[in-house]
Design an enzyme around this catalytic site. Sequence first.
Site, PDB file in Angstrom:
ATOM      1  N   TYR A 126       1.230  -1.612   0.216  1.00  0.00           N
ATOM      2  CA  TYR A 126       0.303  -0.127   0.078  1.00  0.00           C
ATOM      3  C   TYR A 126       1.340   1.034   0.019  1.00  0.00           C
ATOM      4  O   TYR A 126       0.339   2.615   0.420  1.00  0.00           O
ATOM      5  CB  TYR A 126      -1.036   0.077   1.443  1.00  0.00           C
ATOM      6  CG  TYR A 126      -2.232  -0.969   1.097  1.00  0.00           C
ATOM      7  CD1 TYR A 126      -2.828  -1.064   0.140  1.00  0.00           C
ATOM      8  CD2 TYR A 126      -2.084  -2.157   2.523  1.00  0.00           C
ATOM      9  CE1 TYR A 126      -4.303  -2.794   0.297  1.00  0.00           C
ATOM     10  CE2 TYR A 126      -3.063  -3.089   2.313  1.00  0.00           C
ATOM     11  CZ  TYR A 126      -4.221  -3.218   1.014  1.00  0.00           C
ATOM     12  OH  TYR A 126      -5.126  -4.372   1.202  1.00  0.00           O
ATOM     13  N   ASP A 162      -0.784 -10.916   7.428  1.00  0.00           N
ATOM     14  CA  ASP A 162       0.758 -11.247   6.675  1.00  0.00           C
ATOM     15  C   ASP A 162       1.447 -10.534   7.068  1.00  0.00           C
ATOM     16  O   ASP A 162       3.441 -12.163   7.086  1.00  0.00           O
ATOM     17  CB  ASP A 162       0.461 -11.511   5.309  1.00  0.00           C
ATOM     18  CG  ASP A 162      -0.970 -12.903   4.988  1.00  0.00           C
ATOM     19  OD1 ASP A 162      -1.194 -14.549   5.749  1.00  0.00           O
ATOM     20  OD2 ASP A 162      -1.959 -12.336   4.417  1.00  0.00           O
ATOM     21  N   HIS A 196       4.244  -5.807  -6.028  1.00  0.00           N
ATOM     22  CA  HIS A 196       2.627  -6.232  -5.783  1.00  0.00           C
ATOM     23  C   HIS A 196       1.633  -5.277  -5.554  1.00  0.00           C
ATOM     24  O   HIS A 196       2.495  -4.510  -4.571  1.00  0.00           O
ATOM     25  CB  HIS A 196       3.032  -7.945  -4.790  1.00  0.00           C
ATOM     26  CG  HIS A 196       3.106  -7.533  -2.942  1.00  0.00           C
ATOM     27  ND1 HIS A 196       1.995  -7.342  -2.282  1.00  0.00           N
ATOM     28  CD2 HIS A 196       3.780  -6.831  -2.942  1.00  0.00           C
ATOM     29  CE1 HIS A 196       2.386  -7.553  -1.607  1.00  0.00           C
ATOM     30  NE2 HIS A 196       3.752  -7.218  -1.320  1.00  0.00           N
ATOM     31  N   TYR A 202     -11.445  -1.148   1.265  1.00  0.00           N
ATOM     32  CA  TYR A 202     -11.885  -0.960   2.381  1.00  0.00           C
ATOM     33  C   TYR A 202     -10.109  -0.283   2.811  1.00  0.00           C
ATOM     34  O   TYR A 202     -10.436   0.393   3.547  1.00  0.00           O
ATOM     35  CB  TYR A 202     -12.282  -1.591   3.433  1.00  0.00           C
ATOM     36  CG  TYR A 202     -10.850  -2.912   3.737  1.00  0.00           C
ATOM     37  CD1 TYR A 202     -10.333  -3.711   2.509  1.00  0.00           C
ATOM     38  CD2 TYR A 202     -10.065  -2.505   5.237  1.00  0.00           C
ATOM     39  CE1 TYR A 202      -8.756  -4.507   3.106  1.00  0.00           C
ATOM     40  CE2 TYR A 202      -8.935  -3.576   4.930  1.00  0.00           C
ATOM     41  CZ  TYR A 202      -8.274  -4.435   3.865  1.00  0.00           C
ATOM     42  OH  TYR A 202      -7.071  -5.467   4.706  1.00  0.00           O
ATOM     43  N   ARG A 203      -9.705  -0.438   1.705  1.00  0.00           N
ATOM     44  CA  ARG A 203      -7.849   0.009   2.134  1.00  0.00           C
ATOM     45  C   ARG A 203      -6.964   0.125   0.750  1.00  0.00           C
ATOM     46  O   ARG A 203      -7.615  -0.160  -0.163  1.00  0.00           O
ATOM     47  CB  ARG A 203      -7.461  -0.712   2.793  1.00  0.00           C
ATOM     48  CG  ARG A 203      -5.819  -0.608   3.748  1.00  0.00           C
ATOM     49  CD  ARG A 203      -5.584  -1.918   4.441  1.00  0.00           C
ATOM     50  NE  ARG A 203      -4.378  -1.975   5.056  1.00  0.00           N
ATOM     51  CZ  ARG A 203      -4.046  -2.943   5.707  1.00  0.00           C
ATOM     52  NH1 ARG A 203      -4.856  -4.139   5.530  1.00  0.00           N
ATOM     53  NH2 ARG A 203      -3.185  -2.628   6.581  1.00  0.00           N
TER      54      ARG A 203
END
Lengths: 524, 524
Positions: B91, B150, B387, B468-469
Site C-alpha cells: 500500500y 501476513d 505487488h 476498504y484500504r
Amino acid sequence: MTAPLPPGVSAEAMAGTLEHFRRIVGAEWMFTGEKVESYHDPYPIANDDTRFKAHAAVAPSSVEQVQEIVKAANASGVPLWPVSRGKNFAYGGAAPVLSGSVVLDMSRMNRILEVNEKFGYALVEPGVSYFDLYDYIQSKGLKLWLDVPDPGWGSVMGNALDHGVGYTPYGDHFMMQCGLEAVLANGEVVRTGMGAMPGNNTWQLFKYGFGPYVDGIFSQSNFGIVTKMGIWLMPDPGGYRPYMITFEREEDIEQVVEIVRPLRLANVIQNAATIRSLVLDAAIFSTRSQYTSEKGPISASVARKIMDDQQIGMWNFCGALYGPPAITDALWTVIRDSFAKIPGAKFYFPEDRKRRPDTLIHRADTMRGIPKLTEFGFLNWAGGGGHIGFSPVSPTTGADAIKQYRMVSSRVREAGFDYSGLMAIGFRELHHVTVIVYDKTSAEERARLDKLFRQLVAEAAAEGYGEYRTHIAYMDAIAGTYRWNDNALMKMHQTIKDALDPKGILAPGKSGIWPKHLRGGGNA
Amino acid sequence: MTAPLPPGVSAEAMAGTLEHFRRIVGAEWMFTGEKVESYHDPYPIANDDTRFKAHAAVAPSSVEQVQEIVKAANASGVPLWPVSRGKNFAYGGAAPVLSGSVVLDMSRMNRILEVNEKFGYALVEPGVSYFDLYDYIQSKGLKLWLDVPDPGWGSVMGNALDHGVGYTPYGDHFMMQCGLEAVLANGEVVRTGMGAMPGNNTWQLFKYGFGPYVDGIFSQSNFGIVTKMGIWLMPDPGGYRPYMITFEREEDIEQVVEIVRPLRLANVIQNAATIRSLVLDAAIFSTRSQYTSEKGPISASVARKIMDDQQIGMWNFCGALYGPPAITDALWTVIRDSFAKIPGAKFYFPEDRKRRPDTLIHRADTMRGIPKLTEFGFLNWAGGGGHIGFSPVSPTTGADAIKQYRMVSSRVREAGFDYSGLMAIGFRELHHVTVIVYDKTSAEERARLDKLFRQLVAEAAAEGYGEYRTHIAYMDAIAGTYRWNDNALMKMHQTIKDALDPKGILAPGKSGIWPKHLRGGGNA
C-alpha cells in the site's frame, strides 16, 4: 410558569423561529405551553424549577423537515435538543440540559426501513422502539433475536447512541451499530461507512468504509442528529437455556467476579450477564412494606427474610446459554463447576423455580431479547417513584467489585437509601449500575440524593472509576472527571463542536460539551 | 535527484525546519539525501518519478519529541507523513502521498508498555511489530494469542489504525482496539476513552469512556498522530484445530460463500477465515516457471497440474477451531456436513497432508497468531517482485462472490496478469483481496497495472463495491467513489481536518483528505 428562553435568544426571535418550525411540520406537531410538560424530566432531582425545562417541542416527520428545522435554528440561534423517543427516564427523559432549548422530538420518524434476516440487521429511524422492532420481527416470522435493555419502549437507535447495554451476546449495542445517517448543524446530510458510496450494498454489513471511521462521534454527543442507523441482530441461536445462580453473602461478590472474568473472556459466559443485588431483584416483584416498616436501609434480618421468601441470594447471577445442546451442555459444565466453589451457591434453571418462578422468568425474557417494562417494578419498592442510575465502569476483578460495592453501598445507605445495584458484565469490564429509588415528591429527599450523587461521582473518580453515562443534571460533573492533561479530550471535542456547529444550536451541554458562547458558565 | 519540496514551502523554510527537527531528535535520527530512499514506495506503480517522494525523514524517540516536531512543522508549514513502521509494502510502504513531505518515522518508539494476561490486552507504541509483541509474550510465557496479518514485521498499531485484518477470532483489528493516545496538530496530547480520566483503571478495558467515542477518527485519517494504542488479545482458547477444505471448480465459490455466511454469523466458523484462490496458495511455495513457460494468465490445464501437484483446489477454505474438544468437535461436525454438499470438496487436518504439508502448516501458524513473512513467497511467482492489493468489500453472498470474482479476474487476466485472490470472511461481509504480482522493473507493466487498477475501482464502484484500504497512489480515486450526496462525508472530514489541523501539516492527502490550501489539486 412562563416558558424559559435560552441565553441570547429574545422572545421575538424565539417566536419567529417557532412560527418557522410550525410552517415546516404543521401546527399539530409543534408543542408549546402545557403540552411541553410531557417533555420535562419525569424524575427531576434539582429543586430549582427553572432548570432542564424545554421552551417548546417540534416533531418532524422526515429527514427533509429535520434539515429545514436545523437551518431555521441556525439562522436564529435557537438551540435544539434532539431526542429519539425520550424514554430514558432515569437519565432525564426528553428534557434538555439547557433550559429554553426546543426539543426536537424524532418519535414520529419511526419507520423500520429494513430488517434483513439473511445478514441479521435492521435499519431504523430514531422513533423505532424495541417493542416496534420486536413486533415487526415476530409478525414476519423472522429468525432473528433482538438485544434489549430494560425499557422496551426506548429507541433502538437512541439506546445504542447512548452506549446502552442489553443482556444477550449482542449486549454492547454500539458495538453492533453499523452505518448511520446524520443531519449536521449546517443542514447537510451525511452517511457514514459504506453509506457514503452511492448504490452500495454493504452499508449495514461493514462498519468502516474508507477513511476515518466517524460513527462514534455521533454517540453521546451533540455533533449531529442521527436520522437512520443500522444495528446488527443475532440469528436465532438454535437453542437457549437461561439460568440463575444465587449467592448468600455480601462478600461473595468478590469471588463471583473473579470466576466471571476468565469465563467471559473465553466466551464460556456468552452473554452480557448480570450480577444483581438482593434488593434490585426483590424490588421488581415486591414492595419494601411487605417485609418491613422500618425507615432507612433494610437490616440484615429483613434481608434474610427476603432471600428466603423470594428464593434469591444477596447476589444473583443471571446468565444464559445460546446454541444447540452439544455446545451449551459443554459450556454449562464449566460454568457450574466454576461457581460451585462458592459455598452456598445455588443453581437454577427455570424448571427449578416452581415456588418463585418470577425472577428468572423475567430475566429469561430479556436475555433472549423480548422487550418488556417489568424491570421498573422496582419503582414501587419504596414509594414516590423516582429513580436514577449511578453507573461507574470497573475492571472485572473481585477486588474492584467488592471495593465498588462497599464504596457505593455505604454512601447510599448513609444517605438513607437502599442499595440496589447490578454489575453488568462487559467483555473486560463491568458496569456497576446502582439504581437509587427515591421519592420524587419530596424536596428533602431530592436534595439528599443530589448531594449523594455528587459525592459518589467524586469519590469514584478519586479511585479511577468513571461513569459511562449519566442523567442530564450530572453531565458537566462527570465530563469534568475526564480531565487528563488539562482537559485535552474536552478541548478536542470543543474544537470539533465549533467546527461542525459554530452557532452551537445542537444540544448545548450534552455530555458536558458546550458551544463557544456558553462555555464556562456550565450547569455543574 | 534533488529532494522535492512540498507546495508553498521554500528551500530555506525547509532547511530551517529540518535544522529544528535535528535539534529535537539528534542528527543521527534525521535522514536526508540517499538515506531517504529507504522511505520510498518499494513497489511504485506510477512511472512519474517525482511522485510520492519524501523530502526527508525524522525519527523521534518520545511523545515529547513528537510534540516538538509537530509544533515546528506548524510554524513553518512543512507537512509530515507519520508512519508507524512503514512496512505495509503493498500500500505504499513509508512513502507519503504528497511529495516533499517529511516522513515522521515512529519506529523508534517501540516500547511494549504493558501486556496484561489477566484481562488480555497490550498497550503498545507505534514501532512495536507483531514479531516484537509475539516474542515478548513467548518470553514471559503468557497465555495470550496474537492476531496477526501476513506481514509479521508490520506495526501492531499501524495495522489496526489502517483497519487491517488477521485470521483468528480477533481478526478485526480495529474492533479489538481499546483506548489510544494521540498528538494533535497543535502539539496537544489527548487520551481517549477512559484514558481521559486521571488515574483510571480501565483505559484498555472499556472503549467508550464518557461522551463522543472518537477513536475511529484517528484511523485511516490525518487528524492526529497516534502514539499509544491498546489492543485486546485473545486468551489461549485451550484447544486449536486448523483445517483446510479444497474445492475443485471456479464456480464453487458461489456455493462456498452461501455456506459460509450462516456459519460465520452463528459463530460456528469462529475465526476470520479465508477462501483462497489456486494461484495465491500455489505462489507461496512455488514459482510459475515450475509449471509453465507460457506468457499471460495460466491455462486450465496448467491450473489442473498445480492442483494435483500441490494438493490444493481452485478455491481453498482455511479455517480453524478454537476451544476444548467438546466444543470444537461439535462445531466441526456442522462445518464438515455443510461443506460436504459441494461435489469434490476435500477435507484436511494437518495430519492428512503428509505429501504437501506446507500450505496448511503455513496457515495453521497465522490462524493461531504466529507472525511470519512466509506469505510473501508469492512475490517470486512471476518475477519482478512488485505487488499491490485491490480490496473491495462485498456482501457475503454466493451471487456477489462469483460476480466479484468474474469481474475482477476477467479484467486482471485481460491485462495479462494471473488472478490471485482471497475472500477474507468478516462478520457480515467479505474483503475480496486480489493480489496482483507484477514486474516492478518494467515501465510497461506498471503502466498496464495502473490502468487496470483504475478500471477495477471504477467498475467495482458502479456495482456498489467499495475498497476498504488502498495504496497511496489511489487514495483520491477511491475516496472519490464515496461521494454520496455531493461528497457530504468528505466535506465533513474536511471540516474536521481544518479545525484540528488548520495549517494542514499532518499527512496531506491521506485517504483523500487534503488540507484547505491543497484541495482541488489532488493527486488522482
